[in-house]
Design a protein around this motif. Structure first.
Motif, PDB file in Angstrom:
ATOM      1  N   LYS A   1       0.859  -1.175   0.000  1.00 11.20           N
ATOM      2  CA  LYS A   1       0.000   0.000   0.000  1.00 11.20           C
ATOM      3  C   LYS A   1       0.901   1.232   0.000  1.00 11.20           C
ATOM      4  O   LYS A   1       1.388   1.653   1.047  1.00 11.20           O
ATOM      5  N   ASN A   2       1.112   1.773  -1.166  1.00 13.84           N
ATOM      6  CA  ASN A   2       1.999   2.930  -1.300  1.00 13.84           C
ATOM      7  C   ASN A   2       1.293   4.007  -2.112  1.00 13.84           C
ATOM      8  O   ASN A   2       1.774   4.465  -3.134  1.00 13.84           O
ATOM      9  N   GLU A   3       0.087   4.381  -1.603  1.00 15.32           N
ATOM     10  CA  GLU A   3      -0.732   5.324  -2.355  1.00 15.32           C
ATOM     11  C   GLU A   3      -0.136   6.725  -2.349  1.00 15.32           C
ATOM     12  O   GLU A   3       0.481   7.149  -1.371  1.00 15.32           O
ATOM     13  N   SER A   4      -0.344   7.419  -3.448  1.00 19.14           N
ATOM     14  CA  SER A   4       0.070   8.815  -3.527  1.00 19.14           C
ATOM     15  C   SER A   4      -0.962   9.699  -2.833  1.00 19.14           C
ATOM     16  O   SER A   4      -2.077   9.272  -2.521  1.00 19.14           O
ATOM     17  N   LEU A   5      -0.576  10.937  -2.588  1.00 19.77           N
ATOM     18  CA  LEU A   5      -1.488  11.919  -2.005  1.00 19.77           C
ATOM     19  C   LEU A   5      -2.091  12.769  -3.118  1.00 19.77           C
ATOM     20  O   LEU A   5      -1.423  13.075  -4.103  1.00 19.77           O
ATOM     21  N   ASN A   6      -3.368  13.148  -2.949  1.00 13.87           N
ATOM     22  CA  ASN A   6      -3.952  14.079  -3.910  1.00 13.87           C
ATOM     23  C   ASN A   6      -3.464  15.487  -3.588  1.00 13.87           C
ATOM     24  O   ASN A   6      -2.697  15.701  -2.636  1.00 13.87           O
ATOM     25  N   ASN A   7      -3.899  16.462  -4.379  1.00 14.49           N
ATOM     26  CA  ASN A   7      -3.375  17.821  -4.209  1.00 14.49           C
ATOM     27  C   ASN A   7      -3.658  18.383  -2.822  1.00 14.49           C
ATOM     28  O   ASN A   7      -2.812  19.076  -2.234  1.00 14.49           O
ATOM     29  N   THR A   8      -4.853  18.096  -2.277  1.00 15.72           N
ATOM     30  CA  THR A   8      -5.180  18.571  -0.930  1.00 15.72           C
ATOM     31  C   THR A   8      -4.264  17.930   0.100  1.00 15.72           C
ATOM     32  O   THR A   8      -3.761  18.591   1.013  1.00 15.72           O
ATOM     33  N   GLY A   9      -4.039  16.633  -0.039  1.00 19.38           N
ATOM     34  CA  GLY A   9      -3.150  15.925   0.877  1.00 19.38           C
ATOM     35  C   GLY A   9      -1.732  16.457   0.834  1.00 19.38           C
ATOM     36  O   GLY A   9      -1.066  16.591   1.871  1.00 19.38           O
ATOM     37  N   LEU A  10      -1.260  16.778  -0.370  1.00 17.14           N
ATOM     38  CA  LEU A  10       0.086  17.341  -0.511  1.00 17.14           C
ATOM     39  C   LEU A  10       0.188  18.706   0.163  1.00 17.14           C
ATOM     40  O   LEU A  10       1.181  19.008   0.833  1.00 17.14           O
ATOM     41  N   SER A  11      -0.847  19.523   0.005  1.00 15.27           N
ATOM     42  CA  SER A  11      -0.843  20.846   0.616  1.00 15.27           C
ATOM     43  C   SER A  11      -0.852  20.748   2.141  1.00 15.27           C
ATOM     44  O   SER A  11      -0.087  21.450   2.828  1.00 15.27           O
ATOM     45  N   LEU A  12      -1.692  19.865   2.679  1.00 15.54           N
ATOM     46  CA  LEU A  12      -1.748  19.678   4.130  1.00 15.54           C
ATOM     47  C   LEU A  12      -0.438  19.086   4.654  1.00 15.54           C
ATOM     48  O   LEU A  12       0.073  19.496   5.702  1.00 15.54           O
ATOM     49  N   GLY A  13       0.090  18.126   3.903  1.00 13.99           N
ATOM     50  CA  GLY A  13       1.346  17.498   4.317  1.00 13.99           C
ATOM     51  C   GLY A  13       2.494  18.480   4.331  1.00 13.99           C
ATOM     52  O   GLY A  13       3.333  18.466   5.248  1.00 13.99           O
ATOM     53  N   LEU A  14       2.548  19.355   3.342  1.00 18.00           N
ATOM     54  CA  LEU A  14       3.607  20.368   3.285  1.00 18.00           C
ATOM     55  C   LEU A  14       3.518  21.305   4.485  1.00 18.00           C
ATOM     56  O   LEU A  14       4.530  21.621   5.117  1.00 18.00           O
ATOM     57  N   SER A  15       2.305  21.738   4.813  1.00 19.16           N
ATOM     58  CA  SER A  15       2.120  22.619   5.976  1.00 19.16           C
ATOM     59  C   SER A  15       2.541  21.916   7.258  1.00 19.16           C
ATOM     60  O   SER A  15       3.195  22.508   8.127  1.00 19.16           O
ATOM     61  N   LEU A  16       2.182  20.645   7.381  1.00 22.65           N
ATOM     62  CA  LEU A  16       2.546  19.862   8.559  1.00 22.65           C
ATOM     63  C   LEU A  16       4.060  19.739   8.685  1.00 22.65           C
ATOM     64  O   LEU A  16       4.628  19.900   9.772  1.00 22.65           O
ATOM     65  N   ASN A  17       4.732  19.470   7.568  1.00 25.10           N
ATOM     66  CA  ASN A  17       6.190  19.311   7.594  1.00 25.10           C
ATOM     67  C   ASN A  17       6.906  20.600   7.971  1.00 25.10           C
ATOM     68  O   ASN A  17       7.954  20.574   8.626  1.00 25.10           O
ATOM     69  N   LYS A  18       6.347  21.724   7.533  1.00 28.16           N
ATOM     70  CA  LYS A  18       6.952  23.010   7.882  1.00 28.16           C
ATOM     71  C   LYS A  18       6.717  23.355   9.345  1.00 28.16           C
ATOM     72  O   LYS A  18       7.575  23.945  10.011  1.00 28.16           O
ATOM     73  N   TYR A  19       5.548  22.970   9.863  1.00 21.82           N
ATOM     74  CA  TYR A  19       5.200  23.297  11.248  1.00 21.82           C
ATOM     75  C   TYR A  19       5.875  22.346  12.232  1.00 21.82           C
ATOM     76  O   TYR A  19       6.235  22.744  13.340  1.00 21.82           O
ATOM     77  N   LEU A  20       6.048  21.087  11.821  1.00 20.41           N
ATOM     78  CA  LEU A  20       6.670  20.082  12.684  1.00 20.41           C
ATOM     79  C   LEU A  20       7.883  19.473  11.976  1.00 20.41           C
ATOM     80  O   LEU A  20       7.845  18.317  11.545  1.00 20.41           O
ATOM     81  N   PRO A  21       8.959  20.230  11.835  1.00 25.65           N
ATOM     82  CA  PRO A  21      10.133  19.693  11.135  1.00 25.65           C
ATOM     83  C   PRO A  21      10.774  18.558  11.932  1.00 25.65           C
ATOM     84  O   PRO A  21      10.711  18.520  13.159  1.00 25.65           O
ATOM     85  N   THR A  22      11.396  17.635  11.213  1.00 27.12           N
ATOM     86  CA  THR A  22      12.064  16.508  11.859  1.00 27.12           C
ATOM     87  C   THR A  22      13.386  16.929  12.482  1.00 27.12           C
ATOM     88  O   THR A  22      13.749  16.444  13.557  1.00 27.12           O
ATOM     89  N   PHE A  23      14.089  17.847  11.811  1.00 28.18           N
ATOM     90  CA  PHE A  23      15.440  18.209  12.258  1.00 28.18           C
ATOM     91  C   PHE A  23      15.523  19.680  12.648  1.00 28.18           C
ATOM     92  O   PHE A  23      14.855  20.541  12.052  1.00 28.18           O
ATOM     93  N   SER A  24      16.386  19.959  13.625  1.00 31.77           N
ATOM     94  CA  SER A  24      16.698  21.345  13.978  1.00 31.77           C
ATOM     95  C   SER A  24      17.717  21.890  12.993  1.00 31.77           C
ATOM     96  O   SER A  24      18.240  21.159  12.149  1.00 31.77           O
ATOM     97  N   ALA A  25      18.020  23.170  13.115  1.00 33.43           N
ATOM     98  CA  ALA A  25      19.007  23.786  12.224  1.00 33.43           C
ATOM     99  C   ALA A  25      20.379  23.146  12.391  1.00 33.43           C
ATOM    100  O   ALA A  25      21.198  23.150  11.474  1.00 33.43           O
ATOM    101  N   LYS A  26      20.647  22.561  13.562  1.00 30.05           N
ATOM    102  CA  LYS A  26      21.922  21.901  13.829  1.00 30.05           C
ATOM    103  C   LYS A  26      21.925  20.439  13.400  1.00 30.05           C
ATOM    104  O   LYS A  26      22.940  19.746  13.537  1.00 30.05           O
ATOM    105  N   GLY A  27      20.776  19.970  12.919  1.00 30.03           N
ATOM    106  CA  GLY A  27      20.705  18.583  12.479  1.00 30.03           C
ATOM    107  C   GLY A  27      20.257  17.609  13.547  1.00 30.03           C
ATOM    108  O   GLY A  27      20.227  16.392  13.320  1.00 30.03           O
ATOM    109  N   ASP A  28      19.889  18.128  14.740  1.00 28.04           N
ATOM    110  CA  ASP A  28      19.367  17.256  15.791  1.00 28.04           C
ATOM    111  C   ASP A  28      17.929  16.861  15.460  1.00 28.04           C
ATOM    112  O   ASP A  28      17.192  17.615  14.815  1.00 28.04           O
TER     113      ASP A  28
END
Length: 310
Positions: free
Chosen positions: A226-253
């Motif tokens: 199950k490796n479904e793609s995201l539709n345009n709405t999903g991509l927009s929401l996902g992008l906002s989520l990634n910007k708001y909750l980044p995985t890494f700090s500026a130092k790479g932590d």
């Protein structure tokens, strides 16, 4: 023994091939083939990690808290011990070992990094066969963006699209594969990821043919992926989520709490907003086709492909 190395260029069914190999590993062993397990049960991710230049940063190490050169060397030593243990425990009936990772494509890019892989394997193998499926860069870029968003990347599509250029070895398959041929000094089988060019119009039959044509139709091809793609709405929401909750700090932590929260929320987005997206205009596609026309022609000529990528 012989080594079959599958360079899994992304968005060419690599996950399906790996799932297929893992599911059939008992049957493969009975026929003299072994799908390597110590570097990763399906994606042999640890081998590309071992090959990466020690000065390079990589998400794989960041997520494991491996930051220093000393920690990298410790990782390499542990990997080598596990790899040697598996190789030395293979029964004499095994004549071919199979390696597969999409990170051979995205991480093992320089001549020196490919040399590391060659030096690792030459102690165990007398011959090598390298297999690579390729897909037109415009199709890869558009499809890959959905995967990038699901894995936490904070790039808008225009930013992501700007990376799809001839000077980027990730998309320049000819340059990438010529580096591999230079080090391994072997012919590389390059096959377009196009149903009509695959054996029996089937990716798994086509890949099996590299192992043994006698195995075609005898292995389990029922995969539950199950490796479904995201539709345009999903991509927009996902992008906002990634910007708001980044995985890494500026130092790479790694922000571990944010990382876990984002994974849960992204899981919900993938369920609710799965589907096809339309990101690239016809004009953008035409520009990419024109930009890669020359290097794709060189790919066809250098690797004896029947047809140019479309």
């Amino acid at each position: 023994m012989k080594a079959i190395i599958h360079i899994g260029t992304e968005k060419t069914g690599t996950t399906s091939i790996q799932e297929f190999l893992y599911k059939n590993r008992t049957s493969l062993n009975e026929n003299g083939f072994h799908f390597i397990q110590s570097p990763g049960k399906k994606n042999n991710r640890k081998i590309p990690a071992y090959c990466i230049d020690i000065e390079k940063e990589d998400e794989y190490f960041q997520l494991q808290g491996i930051k220093s050169k000393k920690q990298r060397l410790a990782f390499n030593e542990a990997f080598l011990n596990d790899f040697k243990l598996e190789m030395n425990s293979l029964p004499s009936s095994v004549h071919t070992v199979i390696f597969s990772s999409e990170h051979f494509h995205s991480r093992v890019t320089s001549v020196n990094e490919i040399k590391v892989l060659r030096n690792l394997l030459k102690c165990y193998f007398e011959s090598f066969e390298i297999v690579c499926y390729v897909r037109h860069q415009s199709l890869v870029c558009e499809s890959l963006y959905s995967t990038a968003i699901k894995f936490g990347h904070p790039y808008s599509f225009p930013e992501f699209l700007s990376l799809c250029e001839v000077n980027n070895i990730y998309y320049n398959y000819c340059e990438m594969l010529l580096n591999w041929r230079q080090i391994f000094n072997e012919d590389i089988t390059v096959r377009p990821f196009n149903k009509v060019e695959l054996l029996n119009n089937n990716l798994l039959d086509d890949f099996t043919s590299f192992l043994s044509k006698e195995l075609i139709g005898k292995l389990n091809t029922n995969l539950n992926l199950k490796n479904e793609s995201l539709n345009n709405t999903g991509l927009s929401l996902g992008l906002s989520l990634n910007k708001y909750l980044p995985t890494f700090s500026a130092k790479g932590d790694v922000y571990f709490v944010r990382y876990q929260i984002r994974k849960v929320m992204m899981f919900m987005i993938k369920i609710i907003f799965k589907g096809k997206s339309r990101l690239m205009s016809e004009n953008q596609k035409s520009k990419i086709h024109a930009a890669f026309k020359k290097c794709n022609k060189e790919l066809q000529q250098n690797f004896n492909m029947k047809n140019e990528l479309e």
